[in-house]
Design an enzyme around this catalytic site. Structure first.
Site, PDB file in Angstrom:
ATOM      1  N   GLN A 127     -20.094  12.060   9.269  1.00 18.05           N
ATOM      2  CA  GLN A 127     -19.930  11.149  10.413  1.00 18.05           C
ATOM      3  C   GLN A 127     -18.508  11.324  10.951  1.00 18.05           C
ATOM      4  O   GLN A 127     -17.541  11.067  10.235  1.00 18.05           O
ATOM      5  CB  GLN A 127     -20.136   9.713   9.924  1.00 18.05           C
ATOM      6  CG  GLN A 127     -19.975   8.655  10.978  1.00 18.05           C
ATOM      7  CD  GLN A 127     -19.658   7.290  10.358  1.00 18.05           C
ATOM      8  OE1 GLN A 127     -19.302   7.206   9.183  1.00 18.05           O
ATOM      9  NE2 GLN A 127     -19.789   6.235  11.131  1.00 18.05           N
ATOM     10  N   GLU A 245     -25.944   1.606   8.756  1.00 18.22           N
ATOM     11  CA  GLU A 245     -25.022   1.450   7.621  1.00 18.22           C
ATOM     12  C   GLU A 245     -25.299   0.116   6.916  1.00 18.22           C
ATOM     13  O   GLU A 245     -25.283   0.018   5.707  1.00 18.22           O
ATOM     14  CB  GLU A 245     -23.579   1.498   8.126  1.00 18.22           C
ATOM     15  CG  GLU A 245     -22.563   1.529   6.999  1.00 18.22           C
ATOM     16  CD  GLU A 245     -21.133   1.691   7.506  1.00 18.22           C
ATOM     17  OE1 GLU A 245     -20.858   1.371   8.677  1.00 18.22           O
ATOM     18  OE2 GLU A 245     -20.300   2.134   6.712  1.00 18.22           O
ATOM     19  N   GLU A 367      -9.689  -7.441   6.695  1.00 20.71           N
ATOM     20  CA  GLU A 367      -9.325  -8.313   7.827  1.00 20.71           C
ATOM     21  C   GLU A 367     -10.427  -8.296   8.890  1.00 20.71           C
ATOM     22  O   GLU A 367     -10.771  -9.335   9.464  1.00 20.71           O
ATOM     23  CB  GLU A 367      -7.989  -7.851   8.458  1.00 20.71           C
ATOM     24  CG  GLU A 367      -6.770  -8.104   7.593  1.00 20.71           C
ATOM     25  CD  GLU A 367      -6.631  -7.119   6.429  1.00 20.71           C
ATOM     26  OE1 GLU A 367      -7.308  -6.068   6.435  1.00 20.71           O
ATOM     27  OE2 GLU A 367      -5.851  -7.405   5.508  1.00 20.71           O
TER      28      GLU A 367
HETATM   29  C1  LIG Z   1     -13.253   6.044   1.536  1.00 23.03           C
HETATM   30  C2  LIG Z   1     -13.362   6.071   3.036  1.00 23.03           C
HETATM   31  C3  LIG Z   1     -14.354   6.814   3.638  1.00 23.03           C
HETATM   32  C4  LIG Z   1     -14.464   6.852   5.020  1.00 23.03           C
HETATM   33  N1  LIG Z   1     -15.426   7.647   5.589  1.00 23.03           N
HETATM   34  C5  LIG Z   1     -15.490   7.776   6.937  1.00 23.03           C
HETATM   35  C6  LIG Z   1     -16.403   8.707   7.546  1.00 23.03           C
HETATM   36  O1  LIG Z   1     -17.152   9.410   6.865  1.00 23.03           O
HETATM   37  N2  LIG Z   1     -16.411   8.824   8.884  1.00 23.03           N
HETATM   38  C7  LIG Z   1     -15.589   8.080   9.687  1.00 23.03           C
HETATM   39  O2  LIG Z   1     -15.685   8.227  10.913  1.00 23.03           O
HETATM   40  N3  LIG Z   1     -14.703   7.196   9.155  1.00 23.03           N
HETATM   41  C8  LIG Z   1     -14.614   7.043   7.800  1.00 23.03           C
HETATM   42  N4  LIG Z   1     -13.697   6.171   7.237  1.00 23.03           N
HETATM   43  C9  LIG Z   1     -12.761   5.479   8.126  1.00 23.03           C
HETATM   44  C10 LIG Z   1     -12.879   3.974   8.150  1.00 23.03           C
HETATM   45  O3  LIG Z   1     -13.979   3.580   8.938  1.00 23.03           O
HETATM   46  C11 LIG Z   1     -11.547   3.440   8.682  1.00 23.03           C
HETATM   47  O4  LIG Z   1     -10.554   3.771   7.744  1.00 23.03           O
HETATM   48  C12 LIG Z   1     -11.576   1.952   8.879  1.00 23.03           C
HETATM   49  O5  LIG Z   1     -12.404   1.601   9.950  1.00 23.03           O
HETATM   50  C13 LIG Z   1     -10.149   1.389   9.153  1.00 23.03           C
HETATM   51  O6  LIG Z   1      -9.534   2.077  10.169  1.00 23.03           O
HETATM   52  P1  LIG Z   1      -8.050   2.655   9.995  1.00 23.03           P
HETATM   53  O7  LIG Z   1      -7.967   3.376   8.691  1.00 23.03           O
HETATM   54  O8  LIG Z   1      -7.729   3.424  11.233  1.00 23.03           O
HETATM   55  O9  LIG Z   1      -7.107   1.397   9.884  1.00 23.03           O
HETATM   56  P2  LIG Z   1      -6.602   0.474  11.118  1.00 23.03           P
HETATM   57  O10 LIG Z   1      -7.750   0.119  11.979  1.00 23.03           O
HETATM   58  O11 LIG Z   1      -5.445   1.176  11.770  1.00 23.03           O
HETATM   59  O12 LIG Z   1      -6.099  -0.789  10.355  1.00 23.03           O
HETATM   60  C14 LIG Z   1      -4.771  -0.894   9.779  1.00 23.03           C
HETATM   61  C15 LIG Z   1      -4.587  -2.324   9.283  1.00 23.03           C
HETATM   62  O13 LIG Z   1      -4.620  -3.235  10.406  1.00 23.03           O
HETATM   63  C16 LIG Z   1      -5.611  -4.245  10.202  1.00 23.03           C
HETATM   64  N5  LIG Z   1      -6.267  -4.572  11.475  1.00 23.03           N
HETATM   65  C17 LIG Z   1      -6.723  -3.706  12.415  1.00 23.03           C
HETATM   66  N6  LIG Z   1      -7.278  -4.381  13.444  1.00 23.03           N
HETATM   67  C18 LIG Z   1      -7.197  -5.702  13.141  1.00 23.03           C
HETATM   68  C19 LIG Z   1      -7.620  -6.903  13.804  1.00 23.03           C
HETATM   69  N7  LIG Z   1      -8.235  -6.873  14.984  1.00 23.03           N
HETATM   70  N8  LIG Z   1      -7.397  -8.086  13.171  1.00 23.03           N
HETATM   71  C20 LIG Z   1      -6.755  -8.133  11.955  1.00 23.03           C
HETATM   72  N9  LIG Z   1      -6.330  -7.031  11.301  1.00 23.03           N
HETATM   73  C21 LIG Z   1      -6.551  -5.827  11.879  1.00 23.03           C
HETATM   74  C22 LIG Z   1      -6.625  -3.606   9.246  1.00 23.03           C
HETATM   75  O14 LIG Z   1      -7.348  -4.582   8.531  1.00 23.03           O
HETATM   76  C23 LIG Z   1      -5.715  -2.779   8.342  1.00 23.03           C
HETATM   77  O15 LIG Z   1      -5.154  -3.595   7.332  1.00 23.03           O
HETATM   78  C24 LIG Z   1     -13.565   6.109   5.844  1.00 23.03           C
HETATM   79  C25 LIG Z   1     -12.541   5.365   5.236  1.00 23.03           C
HETATM   80  C26 LIG Z   1     -12.412   5.346   3.850  1.00 23.03           C
HETATM   81  C27 LIG Z   1     -11.307   4.544   3.246  1.00 23.03           C
END
Ligand SMILES: Cc1cc2nc3c(=O)[nH]c(=O)nc-3n(C[C@H](O)[C@H](O)[C@H](O)COP(=O)(O)OP(=O)(O)OC[C@H]3O[C@@H](n4cnc5c(N)ncnc54)[C@H](O)[C@@H]3O)c2cc1C
Length: 391
Positions: A127, A245, A367
């Protein structure tokens, strides 16, 4: 809420259980894999065996190699399979999200071409949604796809793409219109992961594994017939994927359960009041989550889709797995710092500790889950959305 299977679900459960007992390796049998390729070979073999028995993709149509069964049968099968040591991981995203999305919104030609090889384990999918600046705020993604001479030329970067290093195809969300509001400028495609211009770089995690990757696109070409949504319709496609999902309800996703913890440590570990208090809290959480699970499964049996309340389960499980693993490692004092794959139950604890952080991010951070619960379960006022409708 129903606590027991209907007669037909009970018959399905005993058929699944009998087949698993005859074919699946038992938990704790000490099976190890030399390397990722060894694991991949075992996973392909297991997936092909499941496909022959009709358990490979229970809810997907028989004409594509699926089981043609119900969502509740899928939950039952997952509960049963969780009691065995089976190498399913690499197919989780493809069969849990990508292929169901393809079947829901793809053209007949694409379904004919891609569904069966994925279900039978011949082709693996990933994905490709998240990016360095687009995770929680997925619609902010910047990977570009431009229509050039009837095909789409893709440039940009994805991140966290689980299993991309093993994948043959990916479900790609890309920006096709820079002038539309952010949710309206996206389109969903199928991309060939082995095509020119697609580069996958595995990321090593603190668990020692490399499950996810960075994926770079440099003028990678996608034929227009591999577009899954109308141009600008990608957000709707993405919501379809995320709905699938959520269907993973009822699976045994707890890393350690409370009673397992007692077995592992013995009652002496809970001699002091603080430890007993923690154990009681974890046990009550376990029971609460189990009941929530029964409620979701009862809803599924009545044909309802799992709702936003599923977020509660993930929120608690992730946090609790980390707390429990932390407690166990502390109990082991200096030995808690030992690492290695060959420590039996201890390896699982160590992995639960180091993977716990990822569980609290993947598929919605703590969050974001709290926001969902506040707004969509409790009906509290929404967070301000300053970017709504903005380009
Ligand atoms: C083990 C693992 C597997 C994954 N596999 C896939 C995959 O196969 N394909 C894929 O596309 N993605 C994948 N992901 C990605 C995953 O969907 C994202 O990591 C997740 O959505 C968080 O996005 P980010 O890492 O960009 O963090 P961010 O969105 O940048 O968040 C950073 C921090 O800010 C906080 N935050 C952000 N927005 C808000 C808000 N509105 N209110 C309060 N707090 C907020 C978050 O809670 C977090 O603490 C995977 C992630 C992991 C850890």
């Amino acid at each position: 809420m129903d606590f027991s299977d209907t007669p037909s679900d009970a018959a399905f459960r005993s058929r699944a259980r009998a087949w698993l007992e005859a074919h699946a390796p038992k938990r704790g049998a000490g099976r190890t894999f030399k390397d990722d390729m060894d694991l991949l070979r075992a996973a392909r073999g297991w997936q092909a065996a499941k496909a022959d028995a009709g358990f490979a993709a229970i809810t997907l149509p028989k004409k594509y190699g699926g089981g043609g069964g119900t969502a509740i049968e899928q939950v039952i099968y997952r509960q049963e399979e969780a009691r065995f040591d089976t190498p399913f991981g690499v197919y989780e995203i493809g069969l849990g999200m990508c292929i169901p999305t393809l079947i829901e919104i793809g053209s007949d030609a694409l379904k004919e071409r891609y569904a069966r090889p994925a279900i039978c384990g011949k082709e693996i999918w990933c994905q490709l949604f998240s990016e360095p600046s687009a995770g929680s705020d997925l619609a902010a993604l910047r990977t570009r796809a431009e229509l050039v001479d009837g095909s789409w030329r893709v440039n940009g970067q994805k991140l966290w793409s689980t299993g991309a290093q093993f994948s043959d195809f990916g479900l790609l969300l890309a920006r096709t219109d820079l002038n539309a509001p952010k949710h309206a400028g996206l389109t969903m495609f199928i991309i060939d992961m082995k095509a020119a211009g697609v580069e996958v770089r595995p990321i090593k995690q603190m668990t020692g594994e490399a499950e996810f990757n960075e994926v770079f696109f440099s003028d990678a070409i996608i034929p227009d017939d591999h577009r899954l949504t109308v141009p600008g319709g990608g957000w709707k496609g993405a919501m379809t994927t995320l709905m699938f999902e959520r269907l993973n309800v009822g699976a045994d996703i707890g890393l350690i359960d409370t009673l397992g913890l007692l077995d592992l440590l013995g009652t002496d570990a809970f001699a002091d009041d603080l430890a007993r208090d923690l154990l009681a809290r974890w046990y009550l959480n376990d029971r609460g989550l189990k009941l929530l699970g029964y409620r979701a499964v009862t809803g599924l049996a009545k044909g309802q889709m799992p709702g936003p309340e599923q977020s509660i389960t993930k929120l608690y499980l992730g946090r609790q797995a980390q707390e429990m693993a932390d407690f166990v490692l502390d109990q082991r004092r200096e030995y808690g710092a030992l690492t290695g794959k060959d420590l039996g139950d201890w390896s699982a604890i160590e992995r639960a500790w180091s993977f716990g952080a990822a569980m609290r991010i993947a598929g919605g951070t703590d969050e974001i889950l709290r926001n969902i619960i506040a707004e969509r379960v409790l009906g509290l006022p929404s967070e301000p959305r300053a970017d709504k409708g903005v380009r």
